[in-house]
Write an enzyme that holds these catalytic residues in place. Sequence first.
Site, short mmCIF file in Angstrom:
data_model
loop_
_atom_site.label_atom_id
_atom_site.label_comp_id
_atom_site.label_asym_id
_atom_site.label_seq_id
_atom_site.Cartn_x
_atom_site.Cartn_y
_atom_site.Cartn_z
N ALA A 182 37.98 44.67 45.47
CA ALA A 182 38.11 44.22 44.12
C ALA A 182 39.25 43.40 43.77
CB ALA A 182 37.82 45.63 43.26
N ASP A 183 38.99 42.39 43.13
CA ASP A 183 40.33 41.90 42.64
C ASP A 183 40.64 42.42 41.07
OD1 ASP A 183 39.09 40.03 44.99
OD2 ASP A 183 41.22 39.23 44.27
#
Length: 354
Positions: free
Chosen positions: A248-249
């Site tokens: 995930a960013d």
Amino acid sequence: MMATLQAIKYNDGQLEILDQLLLPESCTFIPICKVEDAWAAIREMKVRGAPAIAIVGCLSLAVELRKLAVPESKEELCRMVKEKLDYLVTSRPTAVNMQLAAESCVQLCARLSDNTLLSVAEAKGDIVKHLEATLANDVADNRAIGEHGACDITKKNATKDKLRIMTHCNTGSLATAGYGTALGVIRSLHAASKLDQVYCTETRPYNQGSRLTAFELVYEKIPATLVCDSMAAAAMREFKMDAVVVGADRVAANGDTANKIGTYQLAVLAKSHDVLFYVAAPFSSIDFQIPNGHSIPIEERPHSEMTHTGSTRTAAAGINCWNPGFDVTPAELITGGIITEKGVFKPDQLAPHQ
Ligand SMILES: CSC[C@@H](O)[C@@H](O)C(=O)COP(=O)(O)O
């Protein structure tokens, strides 16, 4: 315990990063001597991956601070630190890790300024220590993510001896300080002799899967198969995947998750093939200030990343392009859970002080 690839080298104020634009052909380390070097390396994706972006940003400031003569006052020191952190945050917009690391450092500066017993030199030393700690903290978090994820996936597939996992982009040692997030979960499954095969997607257009993840998997002799992004549905049906695990960013407060472009389509496919879909990320990738995925800024990358391979044009000249670097997977598609160093959470169970 086997050491994983090391892409960020830091020793006594000397910082070097593995230039990921040159992988897999060449392993070349380049020096980062100031925050401007880090900003450019992050923007050009010589270093990439949400945790690695924040670590290199923080360490580049530590490098500068170590060389800096002690400023006149703590106010001057803290003003300078904040300016440099604000600048680093502008390097890439989607990953939240650099922003949260900057906020935490600015909070530390405020505490140090308020402490009248502390000299400017001591305050500078404390800030450097705080920035340098990002490296070791990240490896520890990743190992915990690996353990929690492997345990949860194994439990939910209790009848199976060995598991088939699909992953996207690169979330390994090259995207973190070491071990990795989603790839850390895969490493932990492999270490527990629970992994049959990992299927890594090519991850067009920048090919983090075929250039970087495949490189790590081969390097560590983890049984792996490369598939093009367009083969994901066929591979899910053909090989009967047990879980998809991605990084995930930025995770919004409701669990909506921004990650590398193509993640959303894998989540849709996982749902229609009845495959568990997991996001693995440090707690510092969760942005509780953003209620849902609609408010996550999505970076648009240069069109040349789509139209060219290296310096060779592979798309017809004159064609219009759309090149978002990330997409948002709605929380309801994250059926396995969000794996963090604090445990595995259903998207609707996330809370700031877990
Ligand atoms: C542990 S890395 C997590 C994410 O940053 C990763 O999945 C990803 O999307 C990386 O994108 P990138 O554009 O290569 O920086």
